[in-house]
Write a protein that holds these residues in place. Sequence first.
Motif, short mmCIF file in Angstrom:
data_model
loop_
_atom_site.label_atom_id
_atom_site.label_comp_id
_atom_site.label_asym_id
_atom_site.label_seq_id
_atom_site.Cartn_x
_atom_site.Cartn_y
_atom_site.Cartn_z
N ARG A 17 0.81 -1.22 0.00
CA ARG A 17 0.00 0.00 0.00
C ARG A 17 0.84 1.27 0.00
O ARG A 17 0.45 2.26 -0.62
CB ARG A 17 -0.96 -0.04 1.19
N ASP A 18 1.97 1.26 0.67
CA ASP A 18 2.80 2.47 0.66
C ASP A 18 3.32 2.75 -0.74
O ASP A 18 3.37 3.89 -1.19
CB ASP A 18 3.96 2.37 1.67
N ARG A 19 3.68 1.72 -1.48
CA ARG A 19 4.18 1.89 -2.85
C ARG A 19 3.05 2.35 -3.78
O ARG A 19 3.26 3.22 -4.63
CB ARG A 19 4.77 0.58 -3.36
N LEU A 20 1.87 1.77 -3.62
CA LEU A 20 0.73 2.18 -4.45
C LEU A 20 0.38 3.65 -4.20
O LEU A 20 0.05 4.38 -5.14
CB LEU A 20 -0.48 1.27 -4.17
N ARG A 21 0.46 4.09 -2.94
CA ARG A 21 0.19 5.49 -2.64
C ARG A 21 1.24 6.41 -3.24
O ARG A 21 0.93 7.50 -3.70
CB ARG A 21 0.09 5.69 -1.13
N ARG A 22 2.51 5.95 -3.26
CA ARG A 22 3.58 6.77 -3.84
C ARG A 22 3.40 6.99 -5.33
O ARG A 22 3.84 8.00 -5.87
CB ARG A 22 4.94 6.13 -3.58
N ILE A 23 2.76 6.03 -6.03
CA ILE A 23 2.56 6.21 -7.47
C ILE A 23 1.21 6.87 -7.77
O ILE A 23 0.83 6.97 -8.92
CB ILE A 23 2.71 4.89 -8.25
N GLY A 24 0.51 7.32 -6.71
CA GLY A 24 -0.67 8.14 -6.90
C GLY A 24 -2.01 7.45 -6.77
O GLY A 24 -3.04 8.08 -7.00
N LEU A 25 -2.04 6.19 -6.40
CA LEU A 25 -3.32 5.50 -6.23
C LEU A 25 -3.91 5.82 -4.86
O LEU A 25 -3.18 5.96 -3.87
CB LEU A 25 -3.16 4.00 -6.38
N GLN A 26 -5.21 5.93 -4.81
CA GLN A 26 -5.91 6.20 -3.56
C GLN A 26 -6.30 4.86 -2.92
O GLN A 26 -7.33 4.28 -3.25
CB GLN A 26 -7.16 7.05 -3.82
N VAL A 27 -5.46 4.39 -2.04
CA VAL A 27 -5.72 3.13 -1.32
C VAL A 27 -5.56 3.38 0.17
O VAL A 27 -4.92 4.34 0.60
CB VAL A 27 -4.76 2.00 -1.76
N GLU A 28 -6.17 2.49 0.95
CA GLU A 28 -6.01 2.60 2.40
C GLU A 28 -4.54 2.48 2.75
O GLU A 28 -3.77 1.86 2.04
CB GLU A 28 -6.80 1.48 3.09
N GLN A 29 -4.18 3.03 3.86
CA GLN A 29 -2.80 3.03 4.28
C GLN A 29 -2.49 1.88 5.25
O GLN A 29 -1.38 1.36 5.26
CB GLN A 29 -2.49 4.36 4.97
N GLU A 30 -3.47 1.46 6.03
CA GLU A 30 -3.24 0.51 7.11
C GLU A 30 -2.94 -0.90 6.59
O GLU A 30 -3.45 -1.33 5.57
CB GLU A 30 -4.45 0.43 8.05
N CYS A 31 -2.15 -1.59 7.37
CA CYS A 31 -1.85 -3.00 7.10
C CYS A 31 -3.14 -3.80 7.17
O CYS A 31 -3.88 -3.69 8.15
CB CYS A 31 -0.85 -3.51 8.14
N PRO A 32 -3.46 -4.61 6.16
CA PRO A 32 -4.71 -5.37 6.17
C PRO A 32 -4.69 -6.52 7.18
O PRO A 32 -5.74 -7.08 7.48
CB PRO A 32 -4.81 -5.90 4.74
N ALA A 78 6.69 -3.13 2.82
CA ALA A 78 7.31 -4.47 2.79
C ALA A 78 7.97 -4.77 4.12
O ALA A 78 7.84 -5.88 4.65
CB ALA A 78 8.30 -4.57 1.64
N ASP A 79 8.68 -3.79 4.69
CA ASP A 79 9.32 -4.02 5.99
C ASP A 79 8.29 -4.35 7.06
O ASP A 79 8.47 -5.28 7.84
CB ASP A 79 10.14 -2.81 6.41
N HIS A 80 7.22 -3.56 7.11
CA HIS A 80 6.19 -3.84 8.11
C HIS A 80 5.56 -5.21 7.89
O HIS A 80 5.44 -6.00 8.81
CB HIS A 80 5.09 -2.77 8.11
N LEU A 81 5.16 -5.47 6.66
CA LEU A 81 4.43 -6.69 6.34
C LEU A 81 5.22 -7.95 6.66
O LEU A 81 4.67 -8.92 7.19
CB LEU A 81 4.05 -6.67 4.86
N PHE A 82 6.51 -7.96 6.36
CA PHE A 82 7.30 -9.19 6.50
C PHE A 82 8.16 -9.27 7.76
O PHE A 82 8.68 -10.34 8.06
CB PHE A 82 8.18 -9.39 5.27
N THR A 83 8.32 -8.16 8.49
CA THR A 83 9.16 -8.23 9.69
C THR A 83 8.56 -7.59 10.92
O THR A 83 8.90 -7.98 12.03
CB THR A 83 10.54 -7.58 9.43
N GLN A 84 7.68 -6.61 10.78
CA GLN A 84 7.23 -5.84 11.94
C GLN A 84 5.79 -6.11 12.35
O GLN A 84 5.44 -5.89 13.51
CB GLN A 84 7.40 -4.35 11.65
N CYS A 85 4.97 -6.58 11.44
CA CYS A 85 3.55 -6.81 11.74
C CYS A 85 3.41 -7.87 12.84
O CYS A 85 4.14 -8.87 12.86
CB CYS A 85 2.84 -7.29 10.46
N ILE A 86 2.49 -7.65 13.75
CA ILE A 86 2.28 -8.58 14.85
C ILE A 86 1.90 -9.97 14.33
O ILE A 86 2.26 -10.99 14.92
CB ILE A 86 1.21 -8.04 15.85
#
Length: 145
Positions: free
Chosen positions: A8-23, A32-40
């Motif tokens: 989602r962070d990458r999609l937002r950087r290229i201009g798409l309107q998507v939610e920001q929160e981790c699903p 990617a860092d959050h999803l694969f290493t930091q997410c609970i």
Amino acid sequence: MWGRLQTRDRLRRIGLQVEQECPMCGMHSESADHLFTQCIYVRNCIKELNRNHHLIPLCSNMGRMNDWLQKPTVGRFRCQTIQCICTALLYNIWIQRNSAIWQGSLSHFTKVVQQIKNEVWLRIQSIMPRKVQNKDKDWLRSILL
């Protein structure tokens, strides 16, 4: 590779309107860092994989995980097994992430860990070299069965 994942962070950087929160956790912005290493969710998966053996460290970002994977501290067979477990973990986390987005469902982390163990067991059994020592075979059984 991590900079190419459609998080989602990458999609937002290229201009798409998507939610920001981790699903998966809904508490932090998805990267990617959050999803694969930091997410609970992934941390619970790693803790479950590490229940009886310390296989995978809790890394703070993908760069550190990659560095850790590149520095083998055990024999070749165990190193390749741990790399296979990490690959299966990342793949299954991505599947769960997509399931949370598109189907609105997220499997319990213990179910995902069991899936990872089954996948790794089947893959290693199909390609295991004949020269694997009995102590390594016992180790493999202890972590996956």
